[in-house]
Every structure is written in structure tokens, then in C-alpha cells.
Design an enzyme around this catalytic site. Structure first.
Site, PDB file in Angstrom:
ATOM      1  CG  ASP A  98      -2.306   0.439   0.956  1.00  9.46           C
ATOM      2  OD1 ASP A  98      -2.468   1.527   0.388  1.00  9.46           O
ATOM      3  OD2 ASP A  98      -3.251  -0.298   1.312  1.00  9.46           O
ATOM      4  CG  ASP A 199      -4.805   5.639   0.945  1.00 10.37           C
ATOM      5  OD1 ASP A 199      -5.638   4.751   1.175  1.00 10.37           O
ATOM      6  OD2 ASP A 199      -4.823   6.754   1.503  1.00 10.37           O
ATOM      7  CD  GLU A 255      -8.985   4.480  -1.730  1.00  4.70           C
ATOM      8  OE1 GLU A 255      -9.931   4.136  -1.010  1.00  4.70           O
ATOM      9  OE2 GLU A 255      -8.021   5.155  -1.303  1.00  4.70           O
ATOM     10  CG  HIS A 328      -9.326  -1.548   4.192  1.00  6.01           C
ATOM     11  ND1 HIS A 328      -9.094  -1.544   2.833  1.00  6.01           N
ATOM     12  CD2 HIS A 328      -8.893  -0.359   4.648  1.00  6.01           C
ATOM     13  CE1 HIS A 328      -8.538  -0.399   2.487  1.00  6.01           C
ATOM     14  NE2 HIS A 328      -8.401   0.342   3.562  1.00  6.01           N
ATOM     15  CG  ASP A 329     -11.610   1.866   3.203  1.00  5.37           C
ATOM     16  OD1 ASP A 329     -11.195   1.827   4.369  1.00  5.37           O
ATOM     17  OD2 ASP A 329     -10.936   2.282   2.248  1.00  5.37           O
TER      18      ASP A 329
HETATM   19  C1  NOJ Z   1      -8.447   5.056   1.841  1.00  7.00           C
HETATM   20  C2  NOJ Z   1      -8.132   3.898   2.714  1.00  7.00           C
HETATM   21  O1  NOJ Z   1      -8.527   2.720   2.082  1.00  7.00           O
HETATM   22  C3  NOJ Z   1      -8.818   4.140   4.031  1.00  7.00           C
HETATM   23  O2  NOJ Z   1      -8.810   3.016   4.858  1.00  7.00           O
HETATM   24  C4  NOJ Z   1      -8.153   5.331   4.675  1.00  7.00           C
HETATM   25  O3  NOJ Z   1      -8.857   5.673   5.833  1.00  7.00           O
HETATM   26  C5  NOJ Z   1      -8.139   6.537   3.741  1.00  7.00           C
HETATM   27  N1  NOJ Z   1      -7.819   6.208   2.388  1.00  7.00           N
HETATM   28  C6  NOJ Z   1      -7.121   7.528   4.214  1.00  7.00           C
HETATM   29  O4  NOJ Z   1      -5.833   7.022   4.015  1.00  7.00           O
END
Ligand code: NOJ
Length: 560
Positions: A98, A199, A255, A328-329
Site C-alpha cells: 500500500d 491510497d 484508489e 477494508h473500507d
Molecule cells: C483510503 C483507505 O482505504 C482508508 O482506509 C483510509 O482511511 C483513507 N484512504 C485515508 O488514508
């Protein structure tokens, strides 16, 4: 057909904190992951994406990095990490890391220096501005509630943080920052990693005037216009590619918040020299109302199909999709788009969704526990939750007088901790995740849903994933075939055709519990059929022209 190893791969995401604890402190770690590599090999995945394992004060579970070139103590040492990389490579799997460079932690040495004085050499590593009329420099809200600006007494200025106040945004306008990032990436690549997941990478370029966002006075607003796909984003990514990525045979997935397929083509277009894939959010937004993710509204299959089809066709021939239904989000896919109300329905709906994930055009990303059909969780009290996004929202909504029950219901549907409860390895104490007290409670359903049970049961979701992954290796059409939706207007069935040369692949998915009938369009001709996979027993003799589908039934045929 533009063959690439990352198109033919299946990626498995590990959220290290919740994967496997080796030392009884209740927190997953690198030795824990190492102890489960054979499990991943049995499943058959090709690439592991490791969520951040770097040194971090864990305000946002590792997405706030205080040293990009060191491992978080709780997770182990750099030697453990090297053993992990070697263990993966020995088993023929790859590792992607990551890359979190929109922001660092406020405890990163750069920021510690930066906040010391206005003329500190690191001042311009971050985004500092004086206040306006005794308030923040503008009205932007943070993704995690409240203002996106934090006042710092020491120099009487504010710094920008699009996420938590412990995640100050790096200033990509500063060429020194970019060089630091490129050097750090090179350092990891030279250690032998196989790529990066980046990210919120489309937020790194900020429009420099930092203008107020539109919206009602006195409320924080989403300032996306000034930083989503900002003015220099493509310049930065092309530079990164030129300086670093182009020198290695690696994969990248960015992302990207709020991107359309047209935006995405600029990130992943074949001749753009930027990224291989992006994670889009459009599908994850189909159950959100106008006020955002906590404004939970029922999703419809019509929206689901519209969004997936749009992305499938838009990138065809120029770019490549990433495919994911949770991470995970996000809440657990089987609870959100399937049915977790009984073991039987969970089993068939988890397999139906898996069929979709593995038979669209793109690279599938499996999130840990998805292959077991792990579900959302409903903790009784807010005290049991750990995620900063949930806790901040709860505080803000409570202060605004919203009712507790409604807040908790939205957490049950959308909270990130749904996906972060520890992996359920067996039916023993703490699901075999730890011998200590887990950092986040285990989902109480671990006695029925766990890896030991799944591996032992040939009818489990786990074995179905394994089979899907094998099929991808055996049939090019699953990877490379073009996509065409069938009977788009059907409000219960999602069916599509993939085509490669003379071959066709037919995928038919009943998305609901009610039985449904599928009639194959007359325009589809074929002389032979082979059932590649299904989540039900199918009689040897049956017609494809009329199919009576059972609850969540999924079938994949190869047609000749
Ligand atoms: C996206 C990540 O997947 C998430 O878990 C994180 O809180 C935010 N970006 C900030 O880094």
C-alpha cells in the site's frame, strides 16, 4: 489481446491487523500472515495486497504513516517482512504494498519539522495557510467529519488534512516531496515487491487557490472540485511512472475517489503511462442517498447492472477494470448485496456474487474472509467500535441531536469495522485469530463461519472460490473476453455474454431469493455447451433456452 500477468491474476487483500496474530497481543502481525501462506496457496490467489504495515501511531490503522521505510512494531520487523516476501515468492505468489502518499502521519519526521517554524526546510512539505477572519482558510470538510483544517498555535497557521487531523496532506507541488516519494518507492521495489496499491491517489494535486466549496453557509463542504483529479494529477503520475514504475515489471492500482469511466481512461489508458487499474467507487455508492454514505438507501439491480456495464464497456480495449465487491473500507459483500439471513442463503448468495466477481472483464480483488462468506457485525454499543470514521460520525451526529438507534443502524449497514473484525480461522477461542484479547471483537458467528470448516467442506464458498480461480487459469475468455449484457431490463437476473474469437461464455445470475426464469435471446446461436460452474446441482440434460433459476442461482457456460 494484450496479455499481461496482472490481468490474469487474482489479488487477495490482507488487512494485517485482523488477519492472524502470532504473539497473543490481540493484533494481527507479519508472522501471523507467514503462518497462513499455505492457506492462500490452497485458495490459489496470485497476488497479495498488504494494507499498510509501516510505522504508524494508528490513528487510522496504519493509513497514517510516520516512517515509510520501517515496519510497525506491533506487526514485527523488517526481517519478518522479508521472510513474508520470500515466503510468497517461493510459493509463486506476488506482493503489492500500500502506498499512502496523499498524506503522512503528523508524527512523521517531516511534519514534526514542518510545524516547528515558517522557515523550516520542511515547511513546504505540507499545506499551510493563514486563517481567514479568525476561522479556517476555507470551508472544506474532512472525509472523517469536521473541518479539513487544523490550527497550529506554534506558527499561528492551519494545515490541511483531508482525512483525520493526524493525517496532514503532503504538498505535491513541492518537487522535494515528490522526489522523497519516488526514492521511497524505489527502495521498496529494489527489495523485490511486485507493485503498489495507491491510497486516494487522485487527491494528491490540489488546485492552489484552495477556494471555498459551494454549499450552505456555516457548514463544512466537500471541496472535491479543488482536489479530485486536480490540475496536475496526470503530470504527477506520469512523472512517477517515468522516474520509478517504468523501470520495473510491476502492477499498480490506484484508489480513485469519485472517478467516472472517462476520468479512469486518463489514469489507465494504454498509452497514458500512468497506472494499470483504478478502484472506482460508483458501484459502492448505489446504496447511498444524497447526504452520502451514512444516508443508507436500498440498492436496485437496475443501478447495479447499469454501473457495472458502463465500466465494463467504457474500458474495453483501452484500459483495464479492477473488480471488487468489498474491502477494508466497505461492508461485507454477502451482507450488502447477497443474503446472510440463513446458512443456506449465505452460501448460495456468496457464491453467486463470487461468480460475478470472477467472470467480468478485469482483475478480481478478494478481501480477506470474503472467501469464507464472512458477514457484517452488529455490536451493541459504540464502545465496541474502533474505526475513526465511525467514531467521529457518531460524535458529530449525536451532537447534532440525531437519534442513537438510527446512527447505529447506519453503522451496521456501512461501518468500516464490519470488514475489520478478525479473520475467523476455526471454532476455538477467539476464532483462532489470537490467544489474547482481539483488538476488535470477533464476529459471534465464528463457530459456523470459519476457515477450518470451509476447507473441510467441499460445498463451501471457499472451494467455490478455488474453482473460480482455477477456471480463470484454464479459459482465456474469462480474462480477456469482451462483455455484453443480456436482457438488461430484467429486474431479477443479471446475465451477460463474454466473447473471444469464436468462443462465448454465458453467465446467468439470479440476484434474489425468489426463483426466476431466464430465456436466452434467440440471437445467441451455439452448437455445444459446457457448464463450467454453478452453485447448484444441475441435471445433465437441460436446455439453455429456458432456465428456471433457484434462489441466488449462478451458472457459467462455455458455448461453441
Ligand atoms: C483510503 C483507505 O482505504 C482508508 O482506509 C483510509 O482511511 C483513507 N484512504 C485515508 O488514508
Amino acid at each position: 489481446m494484450d496479455r499481461q500477468w496482472w490481468k490474469e491474476s487474482v489479488v487477495y487483500q490482507i488487512y494485517p491487523r485482523s488477519f492472524m496474530d502470532s504473539n497473543g497481543d490481540g493484533i494481527g502481525d507479519l508472522q501471523g500472515i507467514i503462518s497462513r501462506l499455505d492457506y492462500l496457496k490452497t485458495l490459489g490467489v496470485d497476488v497479495v495486497w498488504l494494507s499498510p504495515v509501516y510505522e504508524s501511531p494508528n490513528d487510522d490503522n496504519g493509513y497514517d504513516i510516520s516512517n515509510y521505510q520501517a515496519i510497525m512494531d506491533e506487526f514485527g520487523t523488517i526481517e519478518d517482512w522479508e521472510e513474508l516476501l520470500q515466503g510468497l515468492h517461493e510459493r509463486g505468489m506476488k506482493l503489492i504494498m500500500d502506498l499512502v502518499v496523499n498524506h503522512s502521519s503528523d508524527e512523521h519526521q517531516w511534519f514534526v519539522e514542518s510545524r516547528k517554524s515558517k522557515d523550516n526546510p520542511y515547511r513546504d512539505y505540507y499545506i499551510w495557510r493563514p486563517g481567514k477572519d479568525g476561522r479556517e482558510p476555507n470551508n472544506w470538510g474532512s472525509f472523517f467529519s469536521g473541518s479539513a483544517w487544523e490550527y497550529d498555535k506554534n506558527t499561528d497557521e492551519y494545515f490541511l488534512h483531508l482525512f483525520s487531523r493526524k493525517q496532514p496532506d503532503l504538498n505535491w507541488e513541492n518537487p522535494k516531496v515528490r522526489q522523497e516519494v519516488y526514492d521511497m518507492m524505489t527502495w521498496w521495489l529494489d527489495k523485490g515487491i511486485d507493485g503498489f496499491r495507491m491510497d486516494v491517489i487522485n487527491l494528491i494535486s490540489k488546485e492552489q487557490q484552495l477556494l471555498d466549496a459551494e454549499g450552505p453557509e456555516g457548514q463544512y463542504q466537500f471541496g472535491g472540485k479543488s482536489f479530485v483529479n486536480g490540475p496536475r494529477i496526470h503530470e504527477f503520475l506520469q512523472e512517477m511512472n517515468r522516474e520509478v514504475l517504468s523501470k520495473y515489471d510491476v502492477m499498480t492500482v490506484g484508489e480513485t475517489v469519485e472517478v467516472t469511466p472517462e476520468d479512469a481512461a486518463l489514469f489507465v489508458g494504454k498509452d497514458r503511462g500512468e497506472l494499470n487499474m483504478v478502484f472506482q467507487f460508483e458501484l459502492m455508492g448505489i446504496d447511498s442517498g444524497p447526504s452520502g454514505k451514512w444516508d443508507v438507501t436500498p440498492w436496485t439491480l437496475a443501478d447495479f447492472k447499469r454501473v457495472v456495464s458502463k465500466w465494463q464497456t467504457a474500458l474495453q480495449g483501452n484500459g483495464w477494470n479492477s473488480l471488487y465487491l468489498n474491502n477494508h473500507d466497505q461492508p461485507r459483500m454477502v451482507s450488502r448485496f447477497g443474503n446472510d439471513s440463513s446458512p443456506e442463503l449465505r452460501n448460495v448468495s456468496g457464491k453467486m456474487l463470487a461468480t460475478l466477481l470472477h467472470t467480468l472483464q478485469g482483475t478480481p480483488y478478494i478481501y480477506q474472509g470474503e472467501e469464507l462468506g464472512m458477514t457484517n457485525v452488529r455490536f451493541e454499543s459504540i464502545e465496541d467500535y474502533k474505526d475513526i470514521e465511525i467514531l467521529n460520525m457518531h460524535k458529530e451526529y449525536t451532537a447534532a441531536g440525531r437519534d442513537e438507534k438510527t446512527i447505529m443502524e447506519s453503522i451496521y449497514s456501512k461501518g468500516r469495522d464490519n470488514a475489520r473484525t478478525p479473520m475467523q480461522w476455526n471454532s476455538g477461542p477467539q476464532a483462532g485469530f489470537t490467544t489474547g484479547t482481539p483488538w476488535l471483537p470477533i464476529n459471534p458467528n465464528y463457530k459456523e463461519i470459519n476457515a477450518d470448516q470451509a476447507v473441510a467442506d467441499p460445498n463451501s464458498i471457499f472451494h467455490y472460490y478455488k474453482r473460480l480461480i482455477e477456471l480463470r487459469k484454464q479459459h482465456d475468455i474469462i480474462v480477456y473476453g469482451d462483455y455484453q449484457i443480456l436482457r438488461e431490463e430484467d429486474d431479477q437476473i443479471y446475465a451477460y455474454l463474454r466473447s473471444l474469437g469464436e468462443e462465448k461464455l454465458l453467465v446467468v445470475l439470479n440476484f434474489f431469493e425468489a426463483p426466476a426464469e431466464f430465456v436466452l435471446p434467440d440471437s445467441i446461436h451455439f452448437s455445444g455447451q459446457e457448464l463450467l460452474i454453478s452453485n447448484y446441482e444441475i441435471p445433465a440434460e437441460h436446455s439453455l433456452r429456458h432456465m428456471n433459476l433457484r434462489p441466488y442461482e449462478a451458472r457459467v457456460y462455455k458455448l461453441q
